[in-house]
Design a protein around this motif. Structure first.
Motif, mmCIF file in Angstrom:
data_model
loop_
_atom_site.group_PDB
_atom_site.id
_atom_site.type_symbol
_atom_site.label_atom_id
_atom_site.label_comp_id
_atom_site.label_asym_id
_atom_site.label_seq_id
_atom_site.Cartn_x
_atom_site.Cartn_y
_atom_site.Cartn_z
ATOM 1 N N TYR A 91 0.836 -1.206 0.000
ATOM 2 C CA TYR A 91 0.000 0.000 0.000
ATOM 3 C C TYR A 91 0.871 1.256 0.000
ATOM 4 O O TYR A 91 0.628 2.203 -0.755
ATOM 5 N N LEU A 92 1.907 1.232 0.827
ATOM 6 C CA LEU A 92 2.800 2.392 0.893
ATOM 7 C C LEU A 92 3.738 2.443 -0.311
ATOM 8 O O LEU A 92 3.950 3.496 -0.908
ATOM 9 N N GLN A 93 4.285 1.290 -0.670
ATOM 10 C CA GLN A 93 5.251 1.259 -1.771
ATOM 11 C C GLN A 93 4.618 1.695 -3.091
ATOM 12 O O GLN A 93 5.256 2.368 -3.892
ATOM 13 N N GLU A 94 3.371 1.320 -3.298
ATOM 14 C CA GLU A 94 2.685 1.685 -4.535
ATOM 15 C C GLU A 94 2.096 3.092 -4.470
ATOM 16 O O GLU A 94 1.467 3.551 -5.426
ATOM 17 N N GLY A 95 2.249 3.724 -3.320
ATOM 18 C CA GLY A 95 1.769 5.097 -3.186
ATOM 19 C C GLY A 95 0.271 5.232 -3.192
ATOM 20 O O GLY A 95 -0.275 6.287 -3.522
ATOM 21 N N GLY A 292 0.793 4.023 10.055
ATOM 22 C CA GLY A 292 1.661 5.070 10.583
ATOM 23 C C GLY A 292 2.952 4.496 11.162
ATOM 24 O O GLY A 292 4.043 5.001 10.913
ATOM 25 N N GLU A 293 2.814 3.408 11.891
ATOM 26 C CA GLU A 293 3.988 2.794 12.507
ATOM 27 C C GLU A 293 4.940 2.222 11.469
ATOM 28 O O GLU A 293 6.132 2.031 11.731
ATOM 29 N N MET A 294 4.412 1.925 10.309
ATOM 30 C CA MET A 294 5.260 1.362 9.253
ATOM 31 C C MET A 294 5.851 2.468 8.383
ATOM 32 O O MET A 294 6.379 2.199 7.295
#
Length: 420
Positions: A91-95, A292-294
């Motif tokens: 989710y984060l890596q793909e923005g 958030g923690e990640m």
RNA sequence: GUGGCUGUAGCUCAAUGGCGGAGCAUCGGAUUGUGGUUCCGAGGGUUGCGGGUUCAAGUCCCGUCAGCCACCCCA
């Protein structure tokens, strides 16, 4: 020479069980599509740190159940023990947090935990994993519960129990932890060895203990549920209201605690008494701090995982297939020479034509055709070739017809006569 | 990681410490080229593996590996 077999807790999935797997996957994909979930495929191998940070470094999974090794480049890698961590990473890596206001995704595949195998528990097991990022509203919590019920309904699973609870947010959990530890300190003598350990590390888990004595003690103890902060209490009440609106019946179980550190507020578990000791086959919850923690922006999240092996154990036997098969029995070299043209003609029409690779007696071939469950047998020998026909035998009616010798025409005629 | 039970033919299981068997399945045959029922026959085993006790071990003992179930943990 020693026979090589699968690793302990790993196994081949074959036959009817595999068909059930496929059915579960297909039904689930259908529901996910209807509800707007996108499928994603995640790597099975990730950096060890991903799981340590997300699942929690004092959980049993991270402490002693991961398949972890150092690769040639010196990195510590781990076979994923669950899917949420990878989902958050992706989710984060793909923005996606920047691209869309909320994200509904699902994935399915093997997970790995180095545990002692038992009924419903394997070292390689399969999960279907569903996650929603970016929605704080308890409406989505209820939607997931409803989704689970629809899914199980379509699979014909009726006997199960959905239990829900709230484990609160960071603030209500922190303040409650002190209260809880104080209580258990006064009753230390009555707790089992495991619970004494839990008291140090994660006192909430004492509620999970199956030891009768411990259950008695926790019966007298305060529950986190009863001292939730205002926000968490509101969230849970709204959640319950929505569940009612969806018309799903659930039970509130104040003892329900999840083993992973990242859960907040809503947690739930679906169990069945037909499963043995490992009776939870779907479980999940909210994790509003995890993203958030990640290292991402503060983003709410909620999800659940389906234990496919466990769910498959609850499925009724599949009704036998009515697939129509045909067999080609050949006697003599001339007849055998007609095999390939016939095979090509039947394949072109989508007919499953089976045959014996070896030149066997007709009797043997007939027996084989019967074993394979073929309803029709094409018989070709010297006599038929001379007459310019192929004999078609209906195995159930025991009647025989003559078809043209030409492969295309024969198959065409076969189709016409028997609706194959 | 801990405990209990179990490992014999492809499968399900017999065999008092004394020649390793049966049923099912597979394959072949029962008038030449016709399946299912029936009958006859055949193949198939390092008794999980390694030690030990014994004149003799599938059987008793120890170890090990695996399976099942439970604890633990979790889906």
């Amino acid at each position: 020479m020693e026979k090589i077999r699968t690793l302990r807790g790993f196994r081949d999935i074959v036959g009817e069980e595999l068909e059930k797997f496929r059915r579960v996957e297909a039904v689930f994909r259908g529901h996910c599509g209807i509800l707007g979930f996108r499928e994603i495929e995640l790597p099975v191998l990730e950096k060890t740190e991903l799981f340590v940070r997300s699942i929690g470094d004092t959980t049993d999974i991270v402490e002693k159940e991961m398949f972890t090794f150092t690769d040639i480049g010196g990195d510590s890698l781990t076979m994923r023990p669950e899917a949420t961590a990878g989902m958050v990473r992706s989710y984060l890596q793909e923005g996606l947090h920047a691209k869309e206001r909320m994200t509904k995704v699902f994935t399915m595949g093997p997970m790995f935990r180095h545990e002692r195998p038992q009924k419903g528990r394997y070292r390689e097991f399969h999960q279907i994993d569903v996650e929603v990022f970016g929605v704080k509203e308890p409406l989505v919590d209820a939607e997931l519960i409803w989704m689970i019920r629809m899914f199980l309904g379509e699979l014909g699973v009726e006997k199960y129990r959905i239990e829900v609870n709230s484990v609160g947010c960071k603030t209500c959990r922190e303040s409650f932890r002190g209260v809880l530890v104080d209580f258990f300190e006064t009753r230390k003598g009555e707790l089992c060895e495991d619970c004494l350990r839990r008291l140090e590390r994660n006192p909430l888990r004492i509620f999970d203990c199956k030891n009768e004595q411990c259950i008695r003690v926790t019966g007298d103890s305060p529950f986190l549920f009863d001292s939730l902060c205002g926000e968490c209490r509101d969230h849970f009440e709204l959640f319950q209201g929505y569940i009612e609106d969806f018309g799903v019946s659930v039970e509130t179980n104040k003892r329900l605690v999840r083993g992973l550190d990242y859960y907040t507020k809503t947690v739930f578990e679906v169990t069945s008494d037909d499963l043995g000791a490992q009776k939870a086959f779907i479980a999940g919850g909210r994790y509003d701090n995890l993203v958030g923690e990640m290292g991402g922006p503060a983003t709410a999240g909620i999800g659940f995982a389906v234990g496919v092996e466990r769910l498959v154990m609850l499925l009724a036997p599949l009704s036998g297939k009515t697939e129509k098969r045909c067999f080609f029995a050949h006697v003599g070299d001339q007849a055998r020479g007609r095999l390939i043209p016939l095979l090509k003609a039947s394949a072109a029409r989508g007919i499953n034509l089976l045959y014996s690779y070896e030149a066997k007696s007709l009797k043997s071939q007939m027996r084989y055709a019967d074993n394979l469950g073929c309803g029709f047998v094409l018989i070709l020998g010297d006599d038929e070739i001379q007459k310019g026909v192929i004999v078609l035998r209906d195995m159930t009616g025991k009647t025989q017809h003559e078809l043209p010798l030409d492969p295309e025409k024969a198959i065409e005629e076969l189709e016409r006569l028997n609706g194959l």
